[in-house]
Design an enzyme around this catalytic site. Structure first.
Site, PDB file in Angstrom:
ATOM      1  N   ASP A 177       4.375  10.665  -2.036  1.00  0.00           N
ATOM      2  CA  ASP A 177       5.184  10.347  -3.212  1.00  0.00           C
ATOM      3  C   ASP A 177       4.528   9.309  -4.119  1.00  0.00           C
ATOM      4  O   ASP A 177       3.531   8.683  -3.745  1.00  0.00           O
ATOM      5  CB  ASP A 177       6.584   9.874  -2.772  1.00  0.00           C
ATOM      6  CG  ASP A 177       6.543   8.891  -1.599  1.00  0.00           C
ATOM      7  OD1 ASP A 177       5.484   8.290  -1.358  1.00  0.00           O
ATOM      8  OD2 ASP A 177       7.567   8.727  -0.926  1.00  0.00           O
ATOM      9  N   ASP A 230      18.375   4.827   4.659  1.00  0.00           N
ATOM     10  CA  ASP A 230      19.393   5.856   4.417  1.00  0.00           C
ATOM     11  C   ASP A 230      18.950   7.223   4.955  1.00  0.00           C
ATOM     12  O   ASP A 230      19.571   8.237   4.670  1.00  0.00           O
ATOM     13  CB  ASP A 230      19.699   5.953   2.912  1.00  0.00           C
ATOM     14  CG  ASP A 230      18.464   6.338   2.082  1.00  0.00           C
ATOM     15  OD1 ASP A 230      17.369   6.518   2.654  1.00  0.00           O
ATOM     16  OD2 ASP A 230      18.604   6.463   0.846  1.00  0.00           O
ATOM     17  N   HIS A 289      16.008   8.678   4.333  1.00  0.00           N
ATOM     18  CA  HIS A 289      15.102   9.460   3.491  1.00  0.00           C
ATOM     19  C   HIS A 289      13.729   9.604   4.150  1.00  0.00           C
ATOM     20  O   HIS A 289      13.301   8.756   4.937  1.00  0.00           O
ATOM     21  CB  HIS A 289      15.003   8.903   2.063  1.00  0.00           C
ATOM     22  CG  HIS A 289      14.274   7.616   1.906  1.00  0.00           C
ATOM     23  ND1 HIS A 289      14.641   6.656   0.988  1.00  0.00           N
ATOM     24  CD2 HIS A 289      13.169   7.112   2.515  1.00  0.00           C
ATOM     25  CE1 HIS A 289      13.806   5.644   1.049  1.00  0.00           C
ATOM     26  NE2 HIS A 289      12.902   5.893   1.972  1.00  0.00           N
ATOM     27  N   GLU A 306      16.169  11.737  -0.860  1.00  0.00           N
ATOM     28  CA  GLU A 306      17.345  10.917  -0.582  1.00  0.00           C
ATOM     29  C   GLU A 306      18.482  11.775  -0.017  1.00  0.00           C
ATOM     30  O   GLU A 306      18.441  13.009  -0.123  1.00  0.00           O
ATOM     31  CB  GLU A 306      17.803  10.231  -1.882  1.00  0.00           C
ATOM     32  CG  GLU A 306      16.755   9.308  -2.496  1.00  0.00           C
ATOM     33  CD  GLU A 306      16.580   7.989  -1.745  1.00  0.00           C
ATOM     34  OE1 GLU A 306      16.947   7.900  -0.560  1.00  0.00           O
ATOM     35  OE2 GLU A 306      16.047   7.034  -2.357  1.00  0.00           O
TER      36      GLU A 306
HETATM   37  P1  PGA Z   1       9.127   1.108   4.980  1.00  0.00           P
HETATM   38  O1  PGA Z   1       9.722   2.351   4.210  1.00  0.00           O
HETATM   39  O2  PGA Z   1       7.989   1.616   5.774  1.00  0.00           O
HETATM   40  O3  PGA Z   1       8.692   0.153   3.920  1.00  0.00           O
HETATM   41  O4  PGA Z   1      10.238   0.581   5.853  1.00  0.00           O
HETATM   42  C1  PGA Z   1       9.910   3.533   4.894  1.00  0.00           C
HETATM   43  C2  PGA Z   1      10.373   4.599   3.939  1.00  0.00           C
HETATM   44  O5  PGA Z   1      11.060   4.261   2.961  1.00  0.00           O
HETATM   45  O6  PGA Z   1      10.030   5.769   4.156  1.00  0.00           O
END
Ligand code: PGA
Length: 240
Positions: free
Chosen positions: A66, A134, A136, A141
């Protein structure tokens, strides 16, 4: 689904071992890569293995999950910048074979072309994932359709809040949209490796992998993937 539980450092080492094996067996493999704090330790291990001559990225092709809409690769919080500084600039990879969705001046049609490029490259052999609070994966999302390819998403408020730590704690500076591989793109990878660390991920890890498969928890779809490994520390796996 295979689950491995160990310290954060050992998790990163075990994940790095998956890469060492794959890159030695198939030097021309296609890697799906991720950003965020989760993969940082894994990338450190990969850089160390590469410097020690135990693996080479020379013939590898990569596709990142992404990118924020509106940030170009020179922005320190763009995911292109993250990948260059945490991995690509530190190993023997050919940067012309590294791909991060473009965050600027892209139409939906151009974004969707990312999936065609991945297919033409032979498909992703190993997709790396973190998990959002959440649920994702990439930036898919809750409630995003499972059958989407690469597309533009509106970030959930929870994601904006979680990521403001990278933007001087200022929510207003966090881009509100991103381009992300879709769930369909992710599920097409031959193997998927998720890393999860810390107490903050414990509830969502339980929901995602021991609850129903539902678009409310995007990561839950991975229960259906034929070759999925979850590597987590004691805290992240404390609820399962
Ligand atoms: P993080 O994010 O590794 O910064 O906890 C994980 C994600 O949002 O996929």
């Amino acid at each position: 689904m295979k689950i491995i539980r160990d310290t954060q450092r050992n998790c990163a080492r075990m994940a790095a071992e998956e890469y060492r094996k794959l890159l030695n067996e198939n030097p021309h493999c296609v890697l799906g890569l991720a950003t965020g704090s989760t993969p940082e330790m894994l990338y450190e291990e990969l850089v160390a293995l590469c410097k020690a001559g135990k693996l080479s990225f020379k013939d590898v092709t990569t596709y990142n999950l992404d990118e924020y809409v509106g940030l170009d690769g020179s922005h320190p919080q763009s995911y292109r910048y993250f990948m260059d500084s945490h991995l690509f600039n530190l190993v023997d990879i050919d940067k012309t074979r590294t791909h991060v969705p473009c965050g600027i001046g892209v139409t939906d049609e151009m974004a969707a072309h990312y999936d065609d490029e991945i297919k033409q490259a032979g498909g992703v052999d190993l997709q790396l994932l973190g998990i959002g609070h959440d649920g994702h994966i990439g930036f898919n999302e809750p409630h995003d359709a499972f059958d989407l390819g690469t597309h533009c998403v509106d970030l959930a408020q929870e994601t904006i809040e979680a990521n403001k730590r990278f933007f001087d704690g200022n929510e207003d500076l966090v881009p509100k949209q991103a381009y992300t591989m879709g769930i369909k793109t992710i599920m097409q990878a031959r193997k998927v490796l998720m890393v999860a660390n810390g107490k903050g991920k414990a509830d969502i890890v339980k929901k995602a992998f021991f609850g129903p498969v539902t678009p409310e928890v995007p990561a839950s779809i991975l229960q259906m993937h034929p070759d999925f490994i979850l590597v987590g520390d004691e805290e992240a796996l404390s609820e399962i």
